[in-house]
Design a protein around this motif. Structure first.
Motif, PDB file in Angstrom:
ATOM      1  N   CYS A  13      -2.829  -1.529   4.949  1.00 54.88           N
ATOM      2  CA  CYS A  13      -1.974  -0.343   4.908  1.00 54.88           C
ATOM      3  C   CYS A  13      -2.627   0.892   5.513  1.00 54.88           C
ATOM      4  O   CYS A  13      -2.066   1.995   5.438  1.00 54.88           O
ATOM      5  N   CYS A  61      10.250  -3.111   1.943  1.00 53.91           N
ATOM      6  CA  CYS A  61       9.295  -4.161   1.603  1.00 53.91           C
ATOM      7  C   CYS A  61       9.985  -5.283   0.829  1.00 53.91           C
ATOM      8  O   CYS A  61       9.745  -6.477   1.084  1.00 53.91           O
ATOM      9  N   LEU A  86       5.431   0.184   7.568  1.00 48.51           N
ATOM     10  CA  LEU A  86       4.577   1.369   7.667  1.00 48.51           C
ATOM     11  C   LEU A  86       4.228   1.745   9.076  1.00 48.51           C
ATOM     12  O   LEU A  86       3.453   2.688   9.315  1.00 48.51           O
ATOM     13  N   PHE A  90       4.017  -4.948   5.705  1.00 46.36           N
ATOM     14  CA  PHE A  90       3.458  -3.602   5.834  1.00 46.36           C
ATOM     15  C   PHE A  90       3.365  -3.188   7.309  1.00 46.36           C
ATOM     16  O   PHE A  90       3.537  -2.004   7.640  1.00 46.36           O
ATOM     17  N   THR A  91       3.092  -4.135   8.180  1.00 48.70           N
ATOM     18  CA  THR A  91       3.050  -3.830   9.605  1.00 48.70           C
ATOM     19  C   THR A  91       4.397  -3.299  10.090  1.00 48.70           C
ATOM     20  O   THR A  91       4.462  -2.329  10.857  1.00 48.70           O
ATOM     21  N   VAL A 150      -0.660   4.225  -1.475  1.00 51.42           N
ATOM     22  CA  VAL A 150      -0.285   4.525  -0.092  1.00 51.42           C
ATOM     23  C   VAL A 150       0.651   5.726  -0.125  1.00 51.42           C
ATOM     24  O   VAL A 150       1.863   5.592  -0.364  1.00 51.42           O
ATOM     25  N   ARG A 200       0.991  -8.633   4.769  1.00 53.31           N
ATOM     26  CA  ARG A 200       0.519  -7.983   5.991  1.00 53.31           C
ATOM     27  C   ARG A 200       1.663  -7.772   6.982  1.00 53.31           C
ATOM     28  O   ARG A 200       1.809  -6.699   7.581  1.00 53.31           O
TER      29      ARG A 200
END
Length: 380
Positions: free
Chosen positions: A303, A331, A377, A373-374, A316, A370
């Motif tokens: 993150c 998410c 975010l 979040f890629t 975060v 992963r």
């Protein structure tokens, strides 16, 4: 309109509209069975709530002692199982004694109120958990709230006091951002000024210290005669309930004076049995504690969080409530459940995703996180 015939709950609509406009309206969502989503929101840090031995511990206690404790612990709600768990947990963390409450919330209320009261001083960190905040309000003591982790302010408050007794309260691991309290420095200040230190280890037990014995154990203060530890069974131990761990004289005083202990129904035996089984798993597999920290470091890197987390919590910060709410929903659409912290839980302008690491997270789950979040975010 006011007066006779007016709706006494009419004000609720206005409050709800204001919360909605500020992005602070909350709602309940039923989660699906375990395994349907990647869980990065719960406090099941060691992954023990679904461990077969822990479930069996709860089931065995249920069959042996029944569904409920049937009364307060001073009447019919105390069992041999409650006392066996107290001995086992006290021995594990290095405390002289333990007393089980129905929740971590009531453990904090009972301990703080019974150990302070009128004519005493309570000094509280600004970011302590809501249960400690409420305990301070109920204590009828003079309360001084100090800046977050400001040891100098704590010392100034203690040095200026007129009261004979003083209690300093803090979390060991702060729940919103996962940072650690300066426990050793706080204890030095307390000892210089004859104050009691009360530390809530809700987020430290099972994660910090040798084999998960907590931050107090890690800094060499386990069992200190002027330290009281509180914790919950609902996080690392995967069950439910709360405990105060302290010198024997404190335990005896709480049995006499802590209203949440005296007047509340005792913790259900199934919860006690599950917690005891979880503690046994942790003692047999001490590496679970370090695995939580390793997974937290991995999540932080995913993150873009610069600092390595010292606990299971990865914060975060996204800013405004609507941004955090939207990211949480995005998410979840990708099969990853994360926490969303907004005011008043955190200061205005710091709404955030709160991720929690688990020792039981698999490589496949981490890969799914992963990817989520890629996408969620990524800079726009």
């Amino acid at each position: 309109m006011t007066g006779v015939g007016a709706d006494p709950l009419a004000w609720l609509a206005e409050v709800a509209d204001r919360r909605r406009a500020e992005g602070l309206r909350r709602s309940l969502r039923a989660r699906p069975p375990v395994g349907a989503e990647v869980d990065l929101a719960s406090n099941d840090y060691l992954g023990l709530s679904q461990h077969p031995d822990v479930i069996e511990g709860g089931v065995t206690a249920l069959r042996t002692w029944g569904a409920g404790s049937t009364g307060s612990r001073l009447v019919t709600g105390n069992t041999e199982l409650h006392e066996a768990f107290e001995r086992e947990l006290a021995g594990f963390v290095g405390a002289a004694s333990a007393l089980v409450f129905s929740s971590g919330y009531t453990a904090n209320l009972g301990a703080v109120v019974a150990l302070s009261g009128p004519g005493s001083l309570v000094v509280s960190d600004a970011l302590t958990h809501a249960s400690l905040v409420d305990a301070c309000r109920l204590s009828r003591a003079r309360v001084v709230v100090t800046g977050h982790n400001d040891v100098g302010a704590v010392e100034a408050a203690l040095a200026a006091r007129d009261e004979d007794r003083a209690v300093v309260v803090t979390d060991s691991v702060f729940s919103a951002d996962g940072t650690l309290a300066p426990i050793r420095a706080l204890h030095d200040v307390c000892r210089r000024h004859g104050a009691l230190l009360l530390v809530d280890e809700a987020h430290g037990l099972g994660v910090r210290g040798d084999g998960g014995r907590g931050l107090l154990h890690e800094v060499g203060l386990a069992g200190a005669p002027d330290v009281v530890m509180t914790t919950t069974l609902s996080k690392a131990l995967g069950s439910q309930g709360g405990v105060v761990l302290a010198p024997t004289a404190v335990r005896e005083h709480l049995i006499d004076a802590a209203r949440p202990f005296i007047f509340d129904t005792g913790l259900a035996p199934a919860a006690v049995g599950a917690a005891l089984a979880a503690l046994e798993v942790l003692q047999a597999e001490p590496g679970r504690a370090q695995r939580v920290l390793d997974r937290a470091a991995d999540l932080a890197a995913m993150c873009g969080v610069a600092e390595t987390p010292p606990s299971a919590v990865v914060s975060v910060i996204l800013g405004e409530p609507e941004v955090a709410v939207a990211a949480t929903a995005a998410c979840l659409e990708r099969g990853v459940r994360v926490g969303c912290f907004r005011p008043p839980t955190v200061p205005a302008g710091t709404s955030r995703l709160r991720l929690t690491a688990r020792a039981s997270l698999t490589d496949d789950e981490m890969a799914q996180a992963r990817q989520a979040f890629t996408e969620v975010l990524a800079p726009t």
